[in-house]
Design an enzyme around this catalytic site. Structure first.
Site, PDB file in Angstrom:
ATOM      1  N   CYS A 117     -68.690 -13.891 -26.153  1.00 18.26           N
ATOM      2  CA  CYS A 117     -69.964 -14.620 -26.272  1.00 18.26           C
ATOM      3  C   CYS A 117     -70.154 -15.636 -25.148  1.00 18.26           C
ATOM      4  O   CYS A 117     -71.261 -16.118 -24.935  1.00 18.26           O
ATOM      5  CB  CYS A 117     -70.058 -15.316 -27.619  1.00 18.26           C
ATOM      6  SG  CYS A 117     -69.989 -14.148 -28.978  1.00 18.26           S
ATOM      7  N   HIS A 265     -75.923 -20.247 -27.690  1.00 20.17           N
ATOM      8  CA  HIS A 265     -75.477 -18.920 -28.095  1.00 20.17           C
ATOM      9  C   HIS A 265     -75.864 -18.718 -29.560  1.00 20.17           C
ATOM     10  O   HIS A 265     -75.730 -19.628 -30.372  1.00 20.17           O
ATOM     11  CB  HIS A 265     -73.967 -18.765 -27.911  1.00 20.17           C
ATOM     12  CG  HIS A 265     -73.497 -17.473 -28.470  1.00 20.17           C
ATOM     13  ND1 HIS A 265     -74.008 -16.275 -28.017  1.00 20.17           N
ATOM     14  CD2 HIS A 265     -72.657 -17.173 -29.487  1.00 20.17           C
ATOM     15  CE1 HIS A 265     -73.466 -15.299 -28.723  1.00 20.17           C
ATOM     16  NE2 HIS A 265     -72.652 -15.811 -29.615  1.00 20.17           N
ATOM     17  N   ASN A 295     -76.534 -11.589 -33.333  1.00 22.14           N
ATOM     18  CA  ASN A 295     -75.662 -12.022 -32.235  1.00 22.14           C
ATOM     19  C   ASN A 295     -75.438 -10.843 -31.289  1.00 22.14           C
ATOM     20  O   ASN A 295     -74.796  -9.858 -31.665  1.00 22.14           O
ATOM     21  CB  ASN A 295     -74.327 -12.506 -32.827  1.00 22.14           C
ATOM     22  CG  ASN A 295     -73.364 -13.009 -31.757  1.00 22.14           C
ATOM     23  OD1 ASN A 295     -73.634 -12.926 -30.561  1.00 22.14           O
ATOM     24  ND2 ASN A 295     -72.225 -13.521 -32.195  1.00 22.14           N
TER      25      ASN A 295
END
Ligand code: COA
Length: 338
Positions: A117, A265, A295
């Site tokens: 990520c 994020h 995500n």
């Protein structure tokens, strides 16, 4: 390093698969509910590719073409490709090489960044330094993920599977010319490997005590699916993303009030809300995509940037703070004038 040289984002784009998978669709394949997912994560739907043919480099290719068009530069002007992904086409070579071939480019360096990520901010940071060093003028920085085919879609995998979506985002990083208002002010990247196994995919791998990257035993134990200590991720994510924001603002002697737009994020809406609450950030300055795209790991921030531009939330001249956290654990931040 030539401090007078600066980099800027000259093009931004994204590519999302058409197929929308709602929480209600997931209810049909595993023991979960729309309400559980929304309450705990804020996710309503995500995009998953159709069938088994599309690859991470395909998604990256589409986003790259769009970013080059947005930057109005020909692909022949690209000096380097940096591709962040945790869902590579193959174990090796890197997916950036497959992307390079699809783009019809050769000889320029093509590098994979495997920081999950945090991959996009790691890639942005590396690209920024290559431009500041004077070596390159245009770098394609891509985040691309094909999560859906690598997830455990049984009830056993529900804590992880409901969180992830497919997609790609790309930016063209270019040398800023004199008088350019737009530039990357700074990037900061970090890791703490003692937490590497709190969120990871053990196989394929050669550290499992077997004589092959992947065995039937690995598959039986589901070692090829992501494993996550959700609570540890949650706690560290809030702490580190806040630290990242302080670090980029302090470094530039700016105040968080100076920032026009925050892009975090998108792991879990509750993580973002935790940060917004603790820092007392005005919610209208925070742009989220998790409700619709979930995500998308390394692709999340460039997708967020692209949609913020499309939806008129990000305009040229605005001061933008990016902050991320991911498996590794890794984290990082960037401050840029778009
Ligand atoms: N649907 C329904 N129930 C689920 C579920 C799902 N998709 N996933 C887990 N559950 C169940 C658990 O089995 C558990 O049941 P039990 O109480 O009977 O044992 C219950 O829900 C609570 O699970 P728990 O893991 O304690 O939930 P949580 O409040 O910690 O939320 C996460 C789980 C994953 C949403 C949360 O920990 C999180 O978001 N962490 C960060 C994850 C992340 O951001 N990852 C990506 C990082 S970049």
């Amino acid at each position: 390093m030539q401090e007078s040289i600066k980099s800027k984002i000259s093009g931004v784009a994204s590519f999302l698969p058409d197929r929308v998978v709602t929480n209600y669709d997931l209810e049909k394949i595993m023991d979960t509910t729309h309400d559980w997912i929304v309450q705990r994560t804020g996710i309503v739907e995500r995009r998953w590719v159709e069938g088994t043919k599309v690859t991470t480099s395909d998604l990256a290719y589409e986003a790259s073409l769009r970013a080059l068009a947005d930057a109005k530069i020909d692909k022949s002007a690209v000096d380097m490709i940096l591709l962040a992904t945790l869902s590579p086409d193959h174990e090796f070579p890197g997916t950036a090489c497959f992307l390079q071939a699809k783009l019809g480019l050769s000889e320029i360096p093509a590098i994979d960044i495997r920081q999950q990520c945090s991959g996009f901010i790691y890639a942005l940071s590396i690209g920024d330094l290559f431009i500041k060093s004077g070596r390159y003028k245009n770098i394609l920085v891509v985040g691309s993920e094909l999560q859906s085919r690598g997830l455990d879609k049984s009830t056993e995998g529900r804590d992880v599977t409901v969180l992830f979506g497919d997609g790609a985002g790309a930016v063209v990083l270019s040398r800023a010319t004199e008088g350019d208002h737009s530039n990357i002010l700074s990037t900061h990247i970090h890791a703490d490997g003692q937490f590497a196994k709190e969120l990871w995919v053990p196989a394929p791998g050669l550290a499992l005590g077997d004589d092959a990257r992947i065995t039937e035993g690995h598959m039986k134990e589901k070692l090829h699916y992501p494993r996550m200590n959700g609570k540890a991720v949650y706690v560290h994510a809030v702490k580190r993303m806040i630290e990242g924001l302080h670090e980029c603002c302090d470094h530039n002697q700016l105040n968080m009030n100076d920032v026009d737009l925050f892009l975090f994020h998108q792991a879990n809406l509750r993580i973002v809300e935790g940060i917004v609450d603790r820092l007392k950030l005005p919610p209208e300055k925070v742009f989220n995509t998790i409700e619709r795209f979930a995500n998308t790991t390394a692709a999340t921030l460039p997708i967020g940037m692209d949609y913020a531009i499309k939806e008129n939330r990000l305009k040229r001249g605005m001061l933008v703070a990016l902050s991320t956290f991911g498996s590794g654990f890794t984290w990082g931040s960037a401050l840029l004038r778009y």
